[in-house]
Design an enzyme around this catalytic site. Structure first.
Site, PDB file in Angstrom:
ATOM      1  N   GLY A  42       0.774  -1.234   0.000  1.00 34.59           N
ATOM      2  CA  GLY A  42       0.000   0.000   0.000  1.00 34.59           C
ATOM      3  C   GLY A  42       0.808   1.287   0.000  1.00 34.59           C
ATOM      4  O   GLY A  42       0.416   2.276  -0.607  1.00 34.59           O
ATOM      5  N   ASP A  98       0.417   3.730   3.909  1.00 36.21           N
ATOM      6  CA  ASP A  98      -0.752   4.209   3.185  1.00 36.21           C
ATOM      7  C   ASP A  98      -1.807   4.760   4.150  1.00 36.21           C
ATOM      8  O   ASP A  98      -2.364   5.826   3.947  1.00 36.21           O
ATOM      9  CB  ASP A  98      -1.346   3.092   2.304  1.00 36.21           C
ATOM     10  CG  ASP A  98      -1.529   1.766   3.041  1.00 36.21           C
ATOM     11  OD1 ASP A  98      -1.240   1.680   4.266  1.00 36.21           O
ATOM     12  OD2 ASP A  98      -1.952   0.782   2.397  1.00 36.21           O
ATOM     13  N   ASP A 101      -5.104   2.810  10.643  1.00 35.79           N
ATOM     14  CA  ASP A 101      -6.494   2.484  10.942  1.00 35.79           C
ATOM     15  C   ASP A 101      -6.580   2.178  12.444  1.00 35.79           C
ATOM     16  O   ASP A 101      -6.631   3.091  13.262  1.00 35.79           O
ATOM     17  CB  ASP A 101      -6.869   1.292  10.048  1.00 35.79           C
ATOM     18  CG  ASP A 101      -8.332   0.904  10.102  1.00 35.79           C
ATOM     19  OD1 ASP A 101      -9.183   1.791  10.167  1.00 35.79           O
ATOM     20  OD2 ASP A 101      -8.623  -0.306  10.057  1.00 35.79           O
ATOM     21  N   LYS A 129      -7.314   7.328   9.878  1.00 36.33           N
ATOM     22  CA  LYS A 129      -8.713   7.222  10.330  1.00 36.33           C
ATOM     23  C   LYS A 129      -8.697   7.251  11.850  1.00 36.33           C
ATOM     24  O   LYS A 129      -8.735   6.202  12.500  1.00 36.33           O
ATOM     25  CB  LYS A 129      -9.299   5.864   9.898  1.00 36.33           C
ATOM     26  CG  LYS A 129      -9.637   5.715   8.439  1.00 36.33           C
ATOM     27  CD  LYS A 129     -10.466   4.431   8.269  1.00 36.33           C
ATOM     28  CE  LYS A 129     -10.140   3.691   7.023  1.00 36.33           C
ATOM     29  NZ  LYS A 129     -10.761   2.355   6.953  1.00 36.33           N
ATOM     30  N   ASP A 157      -5.937  -1.079  -1.513  1.00 38.24           N
ATOM     31  CA  ASP A 157      -6.716  -2.043  -2.299  1.00 38.24           C
ATOM     32  C   ASP A 157      -7.981  -2.486  -1.597  1.00 38.24           C
ATOM     33  O   ASP A 157      -8.122  -2.389  -0.373  1.00 38.24           O
ATOM     34  CB  ASP A 157      -5.873  -3.298  -2.564  1.00 38.24           C
ATOM     35  CG  ASP A 157      -5.744  -4.172  -1.316  1.00 38.24           C
ATOM     36  OD1 ASP A 157      -5.225  -3.674  -0.300  1.00 38.24           O
ATOM     37  OD2 ASP A 157      -6.189  -5.332  -1.347  1.00 38.24           O
ATOM     38  N   ARG A 163      -5.570  -0.464  -6.527  1.00 38.69           N
ATOM     39  CA  ARG A 163      -4.363   0.209  -6.026  1.00 38.69           C
ATOM     40  C   ARG A 163      -3.905   1.296  -6.997  1.00 38.69           C
ATOM     41  O   ARG A 163      -3.290   2.279  -6.609  1.00 38.69           O
ATOM     42  CB  ARG A 163      -3.213  -0.789  -5.859  1.00 38.69           C
ATOM     43  CG  ARG A 163      -3.417  -1.804  -4.747  1.00 38.69           C
ATOM     44  CD  ARG A 163      -2.117  -2.547  -4.488  1.00 38.69           C
ATOM     45  NE  ARG A 163      -2.306  -3.770  -3.731  1.00 38.69           N
ATOM     46  CZ  ARG A 163      -2.347  -3.844  -2.398  1.00 38.69           C
ATOM     47  NH1 ARG A 163      -2.205  -2.763  -1.671  1.00 38.69           N
ATOM     48  NH2 ARG A 163      -2.523  -5.000  -1.806  1.00 38.69           N
TER      49      ARG A 163
HETATM   50  P1  IMP Z   1      -4.188  -1.055  11.132  1.00 37.49           P
HETATM   51  O1  IMP Z   1      -3.183  -2.026  11.642  1.00 37.49           O
HETATM   52  O2  IMP Z   1      -5.582  -1.401  11.569  1.00 37.49           O
HETATM   53  O3  IMP Z   1      -3.838   0.392  11.454  1.00 37.49           O
HETATM   54  O4  IMP Z   1      -4.290  -1.162   9.537  1.00 37.49           O
HETATM   55  C1  IMP Z   1      -3.299  -1.701   8.809  1.00 37.49           C
HETATM   56  C2  IMP Z   1      -3.604  -1.923   7.366  1.00 37.49           C
HETATM   57  O5  IMP Z   1      -4.963  -2.215   7.090  1.00 37.49           O
HETATM   58  C3  IMP Z   1      -3.288  -0.733   6.498  1.00 37.49           C
HETATM   59  O6  IMP Z   1      -1.914  -0.565   6.277  1.00 37.49           O
HETATM   60  C4  IMP Z   1      -4.026  -1.146   5.243  1.00 37.49           C
HETATM   61  O7  IMP Z   1      -3.244  -2.056   4.494  1.00 37.49           O
HETATM   62  C5  IMP Z   1      -5.261  -1.830   5.770  1.00 37.49           C
HETATM   63  N1  IMP Z   1      -6.389  -0.889   5.758  1.00 37.49           N
HETATM   64  C6  IMP Z   1      -6.946  -0.246   6.801  1.00 37.49           C
HETATM   65  N2  IMP Z   1      -7.963   0.543   6.415  1.00 37.49           N
HETATM   66  C7  IMP Z   1      -8.042   0.411   5.060  1.00 37.49           C
HETATM   67  C8  IMP Z   1      -8.895   0.989   4.052  1.00 37.49           C
HETATM   68  O8  IMP Z   1      -9.792   1.823   4.295  1.00 37.49           O
HETATM   69  N3  IMP Z   1      -8.665   0.589   2.766  1.00 37.49           N
HETATM   70  C9  IMP Z   1      -7.686  -0.292   2.429  1.00 37.49           C
HETATM   71  N4  IMP Z   1      -6.869  -0.861   3.342  1.00 37.49           N
HETATM   72  C10 IMP Z   1      -7.040  -0.506   4.638  1.00 37.49           C
HETATM   73 MG    MG Z   2      -0.518  -0.804   4.799  1.00 37.07          MG
END
Ligand code: IMP
Ligand code: MG
Length: 174
Positions: A42, A98, A101, A129, A157, A163
């Site tokens: 990403g 990218d 979350d 987010k 993606d 992507r």
């Molecule tokens: P986290 O560990 O929850 O902060 O998220 C890690 C990964 O989840 C990010 O690096 C993305 O690859 C994927 N991700 C989270 N939210 C989205 C989204 O809205 N669209 C696409 N991929 C996401």
């Molecule tokens: Mg990522």
């Protein structure tokens, strides 16, 4: 189920913001070399665009991690799929993501990189987010704070698709 993509941030808005972040990084790292660590896949589109706009010396490396779990949620269990090629010893590391979350992936990754003896480790993400945060992570550079929607484009993606979109779009299932 067919999905449709609704534009959230246009190509022009994203490009303009990346230029601003590039300028900021160039100022903050004046007199230093910055080592960009891209989190695949990403972060790759964002890293390339950002790197072109940084005016201090830049080196790059790539790492790939996968979080076990569903397709649109990260589980918090992180596995290194591809490690970095180079040592981080004494480098000014800037992790390029990218999106942040829940923060679970980044929290794990930053701790691991920090343990490898860099001069410092900072984090730059195209999207954030904040409403979804479960684990606290310090983000040093943010492109855009966005609402709690599943987004694609600019490296992000849905089921490995989209992507390559040059803008950020929300995935709508209706
Ligand atoms: P986290 O560990 O929850 O902060 O998220 C890690 C990964 O989840 C990010 O690096 C993305 O690859 C994927 N991700 C989270 N939210 C989205 C989204 O809205 N669209 C696409 N991929 C996401
Ligand atoms: Mg990522």
């Amino acid at each position: 189920m067919a999905e449709r993509i609704e534009v959230l941030l246009t190509e022009q808005e994203v490009d303009k913001r990346i230029q601003e972040i590039g300028d900021q990084i160039s100022r903050d790292y004046a007199g230093k070399q910055v080592h960009l660590v891209c989190v695949l896949k990403g972060g790759s589109f964002f890293m390339c665009e950002l790197a072109k706009r940084i005016t201090v010396p830049v080196s790059i490396d790539f790492m790939s991690v996968s979080s076990y779990g569903g397709d649109t949620k990260s589980s918090g269990v992180v596995r290194i799929v591809k490690d970095l090629d180079e040592s981080l010893k004494d480098k000014h590391v800037l992790v390029i993501e990218d999106i942040v979350d829940s923060g679970r992936t980044l929290s794990y990754l930053l701790d691991m990189l920090q343990s490898r003896g860099p001069a410092d480790v900072k984090l730059c993400t195209l999207l954030d987010k904040p409403d979804r945060r479960v684990v606290d992570v310090k983000v040093d550079y943010t492109g855009f704070e966005i609402p709690d929607e599943f987004v694609v484009g600019y490296g992000l993606d849905y089921d490995q698709k989209y992507r390559n979109l040059p803008y950020i779009g929300i995935v709508k299932f209706d």
